[in-house]
Design a protein around this motif. Structure first.
Motif, short mmCIF file in Angstrom:
data_model
loop_
_atom_site.label_atom_id
_atom_site.label_comp_id
_atom_site.label_asym_id
_atom_site.label_seq_id
_atom_site.Cartn_x
_atom_site.Cartn_y
_atom_site.Cartn_z
N ASP A 1 49.42 10.17 -2.51
CA ASP A 1 48.44 9.16 -2.92
C ASP A 1 47.05 9.78 -3.14
O ASP A 1 46.32 9.35 -4.02
N TYR A 2 46.69 10.77 -2.32
CA TYR A 2 45.32 11.30 -2.47
C TYR A 2 45.14 12.08 -3.76
O TYR A 2 44.02 12.27 -4.21
N THR B 1 44.24 9.40 -6.10
CA THR B 1 42.82 9.09 -5.90
C THR B 1 41.94 10.11 -6.62
O THR B 1 40.98 9.75 -7.29
N ALA C 1 41.94 9.39 -10.16
CA ALA C 1 41.19 8.17 -10.45
C ALA C 1 39.69 8.40 -10.43
O ALA C 1 38.93 7.65 -11.01
N GLY D 1 38.35 10.76 -11.92
CA GLY D 1 37.99 11.30 -13.22
C GLY D 1 37.75 12.80 -13.21
O GLY D 1 37.16 13.34 -14.13
N MET E 1 44.41 2.71 -16.36
CA MET E 1 43.62 3.84 -15.87
C MET E 1 44.16 5.19 -16.37
O MET E 1 43.57 6.23 -16.10
N LEU F 1 46.97 6.48 -15.24
CA LEU F 1 47.48 7.14 -14.03
C LEU F 1 48.98 6.92 -13.83
O LEU F 1 49.49 7.14 -12.74
N ARG G 1 52.55 7.63 -13.33
CA ARG G 1 53.02 8.91 -12.80
C ARG G 1 54.05 9.59 -13.68
O ARG G 1 54.04 10.79 -13.84
N ARG H 1 56.02 11.22 -16.55
CA ARG H 1 55.65 11.85 -17.81
C ARG H 1 56.41 11.22 -18.97
O ARG H 1 56.03 11.35 -20.12
N GLN I 1 38.87 10.89 -18.81
CA GLN I 1 38.35 11.37 -17.52
C GLN I 1 36.90 10.94 -17.32
O GLN I 1 36.46 10.67 -16.22
N ARG J 1 37.13 7.23 -16.30
CA ARG J 1 37.72 7.07 -14.97
C ARG J 1 36.72 7.44 -13.89
O ARG J 1 36.10 8.50 -13.94
N MET K 1 39.06 2.71 -9.06
CA MET K 1 40.24 2.05 -8.50
C MET K 1 40.34 2.36 -7.02
O MET K 1 40.05 3.46 -6.58
N PHE L 1 43.18 1.81 -3.66
CA PHE L 1 44.62 1.69 -3.56
C PHE L 1 45.06 1.00 -2.28
O PHE L 1 44.27 0.77 -1.37
N GLN L 2 46.36 0.76 -2.27
CA GLN L 2 46.95 -0.02 -1.19
C GLN L 2 46.78 0.62 0.18
O GLN L 2 46.36 -0.02 1.12
N SER M 1 45.35 7.63 0.98
CA SER M 1 44.64 7.75 -0.29
C SER M 1 43.45 8.69 -0.24
O SER M 1 42.89 9.04 -1.26
#
Lengths: 323, 338
Positions: free
Chosen positions: A220-221, A224, A227, A229, B56, B58, B60, B62, B86, B89, B95, B97-98, B103
């Motif tokens: 997940d990181y 991040t 995200a 950029g 975004m 993102l 995953r 490809r 980029q 973003r 963004m 996340f959960q 994260s």
């Protein structure tokens, strides 16, 4: 941290104790032939054997015999591998002296090879991980399979045949006694041993880096980081590798620790006067003080490498703390 | 009429797999006005997260096949070069996340991670970046921000980590913040704090916010607009009043009925879950994807895919029932309960 180090040092002594018990039983008590008879040479007289038995303490009870060796496992100057007990009877040199003169050879071999296998293995691993199933990844896989499968003794002889005997690009095996390590390195005597020893490790490390990096990149990181950029290169080389290479450090510490105890096959093939060669020679001669000494010394290196890795981990991974 | 901040037109995302093509997002269109709060509600696998990850850039996989248009301030994000997206973003769209536990990068200090975000888009020194990071931590309500900025994520609690994520996301004053299930992994008490924080910061930063959630209760208080997703499609959209007090879709009714109630009248009453399971996104049922679970279905539902049709200016639903039927059933069966 201080208490942790003390605890680990005591643990190290325990491990060395266990290693010495096993080695003692296997090499001093189990052999069918009395070591004293071997030590006595070609025409032993009963008097000579008795003298030798007395000298080595073989006429004493078992626990006394072992006790003499056990003192030598304490890693303290003057006590560690005590010269009175750890004394080779084949060439009549103190084991410690022999070991210390051989450490530079083994260390040069192991550290040089480690640099090489990191320089080969990590880039291959990264490229394979970034482009999985690509031609690079498949090429890396072939390299890894060859590297892991090819036996070192075969590879070593093949390398000598091609680069020394046929092409005459590189010097052959052995180090002349008058050369010191720097001269030997400059003369290129380590190039073939380094490559041969590094190949299988490089193969293994490339697969390890690939696996770690692929796994990290799905964390997940990493999402991040993307995200935020930041560029993909920075995501891979800063965020990805930082996490993916930490386990490699662990592996590296252990591998170097093991190799410092003697790269037996490589040293034998290339006739390098290192610890591995000494271990083989001592075994062939049933030179039990030397066997005990070299085994304990190798075990000592592995334990220290372990400790070093664990301490290094606390610096590399902020989540790890020792108390 | 104002230009929408974000306009999504007929977005489709498909993932080819060994078992077939997964239609994760199946023709989604909507728009977000500047400063608006949009709630996106749906079960796991309804395509709500995938839609916004795609926006975004993102996604995953490809191999994902992405179609449609995502216009952000009039520019199509899906057709931008990597360098251009980029740039957007993190600075204009960010963004959170959960799972705040995973994260944040475990090996870097929290302040450094926020500062990195700032320094990616603004030419500031390390020290300035760090100062701004501390300021952001302060603004999201983290006590002793100077000290906290020097700590690692594992030294933060879950709620604090989510605050740090929000600080990172808002550090460049974005126009749009996408919050993907921001409270799902948190304790209930912390959930409310995070939602209130988002509402307050939205005012301070004047950003539009998207809250993705599976919990209608979460979006009730904080969202201007709500859209309900099912099997990769929007099945109902409208403002808060439309969706809660005048809902037009049987799936939304199911969601509303399954919210647990604690009042006197509900004592001894059982929870009413929606019967059945969400459909496979590889083999969608013919007609309306919800029909196998719908108690109000009739033969047309099995043949024809209902379009998302507005019944008035802002309230739209994708259901074959007549408007009169919808209003009647909602009053009799859903409202009567609550």
């Amino acid at each position: 941290m201080g208490r942790y180090l003390i605890r680990r040092t005591l643990f190290l002594i325990l491990v060395l104790f266990i290693v010495s018990v096993i080695t003692f039983v296997v090499f001093v008590k189990l052999p069918a032939q009395d070591p004293a008879i071997r030590a006595a040479g070609r025409s032993p007289t009963p008097e000579l054997i008795a003298t030798i038995r007395a000298k080595f303490g073989l006429d004493r009870p078992l626990y006394v015999q072992f006790g003499r060796f056990a003192r030598g496992i304490v890693p303290w100057p003057g006590v560690f591998l005590d010269e009175q007990v750890y004394f080779s009877y084949t060439n009549h040199v103190a084991v410690k002296e022999e070991i210390y003169s051989r450490v530079p050879v083994t260390a040069t071999l192991a550290l040089g090879a480690a640099v090489l296998w990191l320089a080969i293995g990590i880039p291959i691993g990264i490229v394979s991980a970034i482009k999985p199933r690509s031609i690079f990844d498949r090429g890396g896989m072939v390299f890894a399979l060859i590297g892991v499968s090819a036996p070192v003794f075969w590879l070593g002889l093949l390398a000598l045949y091609v680069f020394w005997y046929k092409l005459q690009w590189l010097p052959g095996s052995g180090i002349p006694p008058e050369e010191n390590m720097i001269q030997a390195v400059m003369a290129g005597r380590f190039i073939l041993p380094w490559f041969v020893l590094a190949l299988s490790f490089a193969a293994f490390y490339s697969r390890m880096v690939r696996g770690n990096l692929i796994e990290t990149m799905s964390e997940d990181y990493i999402r991040t980081a993307r995200a935020k950029g930041i560029s993909e290169n920075r995501v891979i080389f800063k965020h990805g590798l930082r996490a993916a290479l930490t386990p490699v450090v662990t592996m590296l510490g252990l591998d170097i620790g093991i190799l410092l105890g003697g790269a037996v096959i490589t040293e034998t093939v290339f006739n390098l006067p290192g610890l591995g060669q000494y271990a083989v020679r001592s075994l062939l001669n049933s030179d039990f003080p030397a066997i005990m000494g070299v085994t304990i010394f190798a075990a000592f290196f592995i334990c220290v490498a372990n400790l070093f890795v664990d301490v290094a981990y606390a610096f590399l991974d902020p989540r790890v703390r020792y108390s | 009429m104002t230009v929408p901040l974000l306009e999504v037109r007929d977005l489709r995302v498909r993932f080819p797999t060994e078992d077939g093509v997964v239609k994760a997002v199946d023709g989604v269109s909507f728009s977000i006005e500047p400063g608006e709060t949009l709630g996106v509600v749906g079960e796991s696998g309804s395509g709500k997260s995938v839609s916004f990850l795609t926006i975004m850039g993102l996604t995953r996989s490809r191999t994902a096949i992405i179609e449609g248009e995502v216009l952000f301030k009039g520019e199509d994000l899906l057709r931008m070069t990597n360098d251009d997206i980029q740039e957007v973003r993190g600075s204009q769209i960010s963004m959170i996340f959960q799972d705040p536990m995973t994260s944040l990068h475990p090996f870097y200090r929290v302040g450094v991670q926020i500062s990195e975000s700032i320094r990616t888009h603004q030419k500031v020194s390390k020290q300035e970046g760090m100062e701004q990071a501390v300021e952001m931590l302060h603004r999201v309500g983290i006590p002793r921000p100077e000290e906290r900025a020097r700590q690692y994520p594992h030294e933060f609690s879950g709620g604090m980590r989510q605050r740090a994520m929000i600080a990172m996301a808002l550090s460049l004053n974005p126009d749009l913040l996408i919050a993907d299930e921001p409270t799902t992994a948190l304790d209930v008490t912390v959930q409310a704090q995070i939602l209130d924080l988002l509402a307050r910061l939205k005012q301070e930063f004047n950003a539009a916010i998207v809250i993705i959630t599976h919990d209608l209760g979460v979006v009730a208080e904080h969202c201007d607009q709500i859209q309900v997703m099912y099997a990769g499609k929007i099945v109902e959209s409208g403002n808060r009043h439309d969706v809660y007090y005048d809902s037009h879709h049987p799936y939304t009714w199911g969601l509303l009925s399954s919210i647990p109630r604690m009042d006197e009248a509900a004592v001894g009453e059982r929870l009413k879950p929606i019967k059945g399971l969400p459909p496979s996104l590889i083999f969608l049922p013919p007609g309306c994807a919800f029909h196998p679970r719908c108690p109000h279905r009739f033969d047309r539902c099995e043949r024809e895919v209902p379009a998302l049709i507005p019944s008035d200016g802002h309230h739209a639903s994708a259901c074959h029932l007549s408007l009169a039927d919808k209003e009647r059933i909602f009053k009799e069966q859903v409202m009567a309960r609550s």
